[in-house]
Design an enzyme around this catalytic site. Structure first.
Site, PDB file in Angstrom:
ATOM      1  N   GLU A   1       4.194  -0.149  13.153  1.00 54.62           N
ATOM      2  CA  GLU A   1       5.602  -0.166  13.481  1.00 54.62           C
ATOM      3  C   GLU A   1       6.477   0.779  13.191  1.00 54.62           C
ATOM      4  O   GLU A   1       7.701   0.838  13.543  1.00 54.62           O
ATOM      5  CB  GLU A   1       5.705  -2.062  13.149  1.00 54.62           C
ATOM      6  CG  GLU A   1       4.518  -3.130  14.066  1.00 54.62           C
ATOM      7  CD  GLU A   1       4.886  -4.292  14.077  1.00 54.62           C
ATOM      8  OE1 GLU A   1       4.876  -4.853  12.583  1.00 54.62           O
ATOM      9  OE2 GLU A   1       4.987  -5.094  14.483  1.00 54.62           O
TER      10      GLU A   1
ATOM     11  N   GLU B   1      -3.678  -7.205  12.316  1.00 54.17           N
ATOM     12  CA  GLU B   1      -3.289  -9.248  12.276  1.00 54.17           C
ATOM     13  C   GLU B   1      -3.613 -10.807  13.255  1.00 54.17           C
ATOM     14  O   GLU B   1      -3.696 -11.011  12.076  1.00 54.17           O
ATOM     15  CB  GLU B   1      -1.520  -9.267  12.985  1.00 54.17           C
ATOM     16  CG  GLU B   1      -0.257  -8.812  11.926  1.00 54.17           C
ATOM     17  CD  GLU B   1      -0.112  -6.720  12.513  1.00 54.17           C
ATOM     18  OE1 GLU B   1      -1.017  -5.805  12.732  1.00 54.17           O
ATOM     19  OE2 GLU B   1       0.565  -6.480  12.205  1.00 54.17           O
TER      20      GLU B   1
HETATM   21  N1  COA Z   1      -1.598  -6.074   1.372  1.00 50.10           N
HETATM   22  C1  COA Z   1      -1.848  -6.179  -0.350  1.00 50.10           C
HETATM   23  N2  COA Z   1      -2.744  -5.530  -0.676  1.00 50.10           N
HETATM   24  C2  COA Z   1      -2.976  -4.689   0.643  1.00 50.10           C
HETATM   25  C3  COA Z   1      -3.161  -4.257   2.116  1.00 50.10           C
HETATM   26  C4  COA Z   1      -2.009  -4.662   2.746  1.00 50.10           C
HETATM   27  N3  COA Z   1      -1.580  -4.946   3.801  1.00 50.10           N
HETATM   28  N4  COA Z   1      -4.464  -3.758   2.095  1.00 50.10           N
HETATM   29  C5  COA Z   1      -4.820  -3.284   1.581  1.00 50.10           C
HETATM   30  N5  COA Z   1      -4.830  -3.915   0.252  1.00 50.10           N
HETATM   31  C6  COA Z   1      -4.876  -3.909  -1.167  1.00 50.10           C
HETATM   32  C7  COA Z   1      -6.069  -3.796  -1.569  1.00 50.10           C
HETATM   33  O1  COA Z   1      -6.175  -5.586  -1.595  1.00 50.10           O
HETATM   34  C8  COA Z   1      -7.026  -3.341  -2.828  1.00 50.10           C
HETATM   35  O2  COA Z   1      -6.450  -3.839  -3.008  1.00 50.10           O
HETATM   36  P1  COA Z   1      -7.337  -3.801  -4.915  1.00 50.10           P
HETATM   37  O3  COA Z   1      -8.592  -2.911  -5.008  1.00 50.10           O
HETATM   38  O4  COA Z   1      -6.556  -4.270  -5.720  1.00 50.10           O
HETATM   39  O5  COA Z   1      -8.383  -5.043  -4.664  1.00 50.10           O
HETATM   40  C9  COA Z   1      -6.861  -1.937  -1.926  1.00 50.10           C
HETATM   41  O6  COA Z   1      -5.266  -2.147  -1.523  1.00 50.10           O
HETATM   42  C10 COA Z   1      -7.469  -1.236  -1.684  1.00 50.10           C
HETATM   43  O7  COA Z   1      -7.386  -1.527  -0.251  1.00 50.10           O
HETATM   44  P2  COA Z   1      -9.783  -2.036  -0.124  1.00 50.10           P
HETATM   45  O8  COA Z   1      -9.458  -3.271   1.274  1.00 50.10           O
HETATM   46  O9  COA Z   1     -10.378  -2.026  -1.058  1.00 50.10           O
HETATM   47  O10 COA Z   1      -9.658  -0.678   0.507  1.00 50.10           O
HETATM   48  P3  COA Z   1     -10.898  -0.258   2.011  1.00 50.10           P
HETATM   49  O11 COA Z   1     -11.399   0.387   2.127  1.00 50.10           O
HETATM   50  O12 COA Z   1     -11.978  -0.836   1.862  1.00 50.10           O
HETATM   51  O13 COA Z   1     -10.413  -0.846   3.611  1.00 50.10           O
HETATM   52  C11 COA Z   1      -8.772  -1.812   4.572  1.00 50.10           C
HETATM   53  C12 COA Z   1      -8.615  -0.472   3.864  1.00 50.10           C
HETATM   54  C13 COA Z   1      -6.488  -0.745   5.092  1.00 50.10           C
HETATM   55  C14 COA Z   1      -9.083  -1.792   6.166  1.00 50.10           C
HETATM   56  C15 COA Z   1      -8.340  -2.826   4.253  1.00 50.10           C
HETATM   57  O14 COA Z   1      -7.735  -3.087   3.255  1.00 50.10           O
HETATM   58  C16 COA Z   1      -7.397  -3.867   5.396  1.00 50.10           C
HETATM   59  O15 COA Z   1      -7.973  -4.494   6.091  1.00 50.10           O
HETATM   60  N6  COA Z   1      -6.086  -4.589   4.551  1.00 50.10           N
HETATM   61  C17 COA Z   1      -5.071  -5.299   5.367  1.00 50.10           C
HETATM   62  C18 COA Z   1      -4.781  -4.311   6.882  1.00 50.10           C
HETATM   63  C19 COA Z   1      -4.562  -5.411   7.337  1.00 50.10           C
HETATM   64  O16 COA Z   1      -4.394  -6.242   7.530  1.00 50.10           O
HETATM   65  N7  COA Z   1      -2.945  -5.225   7.498  1.00 50.10           N
HETATM   66  C20 COA Z   1      -1.187  -5.656   8.529  1.00 50.10           C
HETATM   67  C21 COA Z   1      -1.163  -7.114   7.940  1.00 50.10           C
HETATM   68  S1  COA Z   1      -0.616  -8.548   8.577  1.00 50.10           S
END
Ligand code: COA
Length: 278
Positions: free
Chosen positions: A132, A152
């Site tokens: 966004e 989301e």
């Molecule tokens: N909020 C808070 N922390 C987040 C985050 C978010 N939106 N997205 C990633 N992180 C953190 C993870 O918790 C992780 O922390 P940790 O190492 O302390 O456990 C770190 O960032 C790395 O993320 P990780 O999930 O281990 O990496 P990945 O490469 O396997 O996956 C993503 C990356 C972006 C695909 C995955 O983290 C994800 O799906 N994040 C959420 C995205 C989301 O839903 N966004 C919309 C929110 S409404």
């Protein structure tokens, strides 16, 4: 004139100036959370942009995730899912939750209103609220390894920071629903094909192309860019006759600019113009 350093010390972002390119870089600096966004992050971006509106050293601004990533490269992985319970608002009160989104909308609107070119430099994830944020910028430069999307729905929420409303205006209702109903990640190449990404670049060329494009805008005729930006952004929201009137007034305003004289004189003298942004 207000200087950034006088405003405050930022916690979630950092700012750099690239003097030879006349542009500033705002980096979201939360690498441990893949630059996830809290209200404070958005507020700091909006606060940093305010003095840059009139700072002659910043004739273009780049918005990006920190270069110094510790886990994965990211523009922003969206809303900070770890801080939802830290809000001062009641999650079960309708008016409180409406107010929560009022706050968020305000920050995104302020960023979108910035009068100079705002580049979204995407290297890595641009998800949810991060995507966004991309949608309130003017030009998107993305590395090929980047991924975009609205996950989301997988968390039982939806893209309410202007996402449903801004994306339909760019890629239409069916593609927007496809993205938001299923929550998949999309490649930068797909976003390029759909017209959101302007410059799709190889990962190892990302910094070079970003500097080239930001410098070009930083050295261009700043007032013309201002008028073009406003004509286009408001032109999509008003009837054609109103937009054309707006364009006429914009033309008149821009014609007072010294850069117009420089641009035309340079052409007649067969030399490269040296725009000063005045
Ligand atoms: N909020 C808070 N922390 C987040 C985050 C978010 N939106 N997205 C990633 N992180 C953190 C993870 O918790 C992780 O922390 P940790 O190492 O302390 O456990 C770190 O960032 C790395 O993320 P990780 O999930 O281990 O990496 P990945 O490469 O396997 O996956 C993503 C990356 C972006 C695909 C995955 O983290 C994800 O799906 N994040 C959420 C995205 C989301 O839903 N966004 C919309 C929110 S409404």
């Amino acid at each position: 004139m207000i200087k950034i350093s006088e405003v405050k010390n930022f916690e979630h972002i950092k700012i750099d100036w690239v003097e030879d390119g006349n542009y500033a870089v705002i980096s979201i600096n939360r690498p441990d959370k893949l630059n996830a966004l809290q209200n404070m992050t958005l507020r700091e971006i909006a606060e940093a942009l305010e003095p840059l509106q009139v700072d002659p050293k910043a004739r273009c601004v780049v918005l990006r995730g920190t270069k110094d990533f510790t886990k994965r490269p990211a523009f922003s992985a969206g809303a900070d899912l770890s801080s939802r319970s830290g809000s001062d608002l009641d999650q079960h009160n309708l008016r409180h939750q409406s107010h929560a989104m009022y706050r968020r909308h305000k920050y995104y609107d302020l960023i979108e209103e910035f009068p100079k070119p705002l580049i979204a430099a995407v290297d890595g994830y641009a998800l949810g609220g991060g995507f966004e944020l991309v949608l309130v910028c003017d030009i998107v430069i993305a590395s090929k390894r980047s991924a975009f999307g609205f996950p989301e729905i997988q968390r039982g929420i939806f893209a309410a920071n202007g996402g449903t409303q801004r994306l339909i205006r760019h890629i239409g209702k069916y593609r927007t629903k496809q993205l938001m109903f299923f929550g998949d990640h999309y490649t930068a190449e797909q976003m390029y094909e759909w017209g959101i990404v302007a410059f799709l670049v190889d990962d190892d060329k990302f910094e070079e192309i970003l500097h080239e494009k930001a410098s070009w805008l930083g050295n261009a005729a700043t007032n013309s860019l201002f008028v073009i930006k406003k004509c286009i952004d408001y032109g999509t929201q008003v009837p054609l006759n109103v937009g054309l009137q707006f364009e006429q007034f914009g033309y008149a305003v821009n014609s007072q600019s010294k850069d117009v004289v420089e641009g035309v004189t340079a052409f007649l003298q067969k030399r490269t113009p040296k725009f000063k942004g005045k």
